[in-house]
Write an enzyme that holds these catalytic residues in place. Structure first.
Site, mmCIF file in Angstrom:
data_model
loop_
_atom_site.group_PDB
_atom_site.id
_atom_site.type_symbol
_atom_site.label_atom_id
_atom_site.label_comp_id
_atom_site.label_asym_id
_atom_site.label_seq_id
_atom_site.Cartn_x
_atom_site.Cartn_y
_atom_site.Cartn_z
ATOM 1 C CB ILE A 123 25.324 46.457 45.395
ATOM 2 C CG1 ILE A 123 24.303 46.245 44.263
ATOM 3 C CG2 ILE A 123 26.523 45.519 45.303
ATOM 4 C CD1 ILE A 123 24.749 46.750 42.925
ATOM 5 C CG ASN A 182 37.413 39.667 36.728
ATOM 6 O OD1 ASN A 182 37.143 38.672 36.045
ATOM 7 N ND2 ASN A 182 37.770 39.579 37.988
ATOM 8 N N GLY A 239 36.570 44.274 44.933
ATOM 9 C CA GLY A 239 35.514 45.277 44.920
ATOM 10 C C GLY A 239 34.116 44.686 44.909
ATOM 11 C CB VAL A 240 31.075 45.684 42.961
ATOM 12 C CG1 VAL A 240 29.721 45.087 42.629
ATOM 13 C CG2 VAL A 240 30.903 47.089 43.498
ATOM 14 C CG ASP A 241 33.698 40.283 40.130
ATOM 15 O OD1 ASP A 241 32.664 39.595 40.137
ATOM 16 O OD2 ASP A 241 34.696 40.014 39.446
ATOM 17 C CB THR A 275 33.559 54.648 39.960
ATOM 18 O OG1 THR A 275 32.847 53.794 40.861
ATOM 19 C CG2 THR A 275 32.631 55.235 38.923
#
Length: 165
Positions: free
Chosen positions: A11, A24, A32-34, A123
């Site tokens: 992403i 969060n 993760g993505v964050d 997820t």
């Protein structure tokens, strides 16, 4: 109505107006993505998040809400941060997951964005089953008023689940 597409990838590499961060509640980065968005986007994103925490979001961002910051060094104009719900076997939190998508679209639209990239919110560490998340996400964005809604899936299993919806 938006074109909806699915891509297998990272992403943080997307060239869109808005990248959605599965944040969060602290808005101060994480895993993760964050974590990936904060690392690749650089200190500008964290500085903007700290400003939010110093103001209206002093207690953090509530689950399902969304807020925008600069995208820093990403190939996007903005990052829209949203906090997904943690999966529960005993409580239906589907509406909160749908709200993440709808509120992210609203914030993006208010900014004048025409394209948005979503990860598979909740997820990862929040353990939401991917097939369920894919269905909820797809239903939440099907009436989007942007030109492009892209789901960027990190692994083949997520990609397969989203493309089967």
């Amino acid at each position: 109505m938006a074109t909806i597409e699915y891509v297998l990838g990272d992403i943080t590499e997307q060239e869109v107006d808005v990248i959605v961060n599965a944040a969060n509640s602290s808005l101060l980065g994480g895993g993760g993505v964050d974590g990936a968005i904060h690392r690749k986007g650089g200190p500008e994103i964290l500085a903007a998040c700290r400003e939010l925490r110093a103001g209206h979001y002093g207690g953090g961002l509530k689950t399902g809400q969304a807020v925008a910051t600069t995208a820093g060094r990403l190939n996007a104009r903005w990052v829209v941060h949203t906090v997904g719900p943690v999966w529960s076997d005993t409580e239906d939190r589907s509406e909160l997951l749908a709200a993440c998508h709808r509120n992210s679209l609203k914030v993006a639209g208010d900014l004048g964005a025409r394209s948005i990239a979503f990860p598979a919110i909740s997820t990862g560490i929040y353990r939401w089953p991917v097939r369920s998340a894919a269905r909820i996400a797809r239903e939440a964005v099907e009436d989007a008023e942007l030109d492009l809604v892209r789901f960027v899936l990190f692994d083949q299993a997520a990609y397969d689940a989203f493309t089967r919806v």
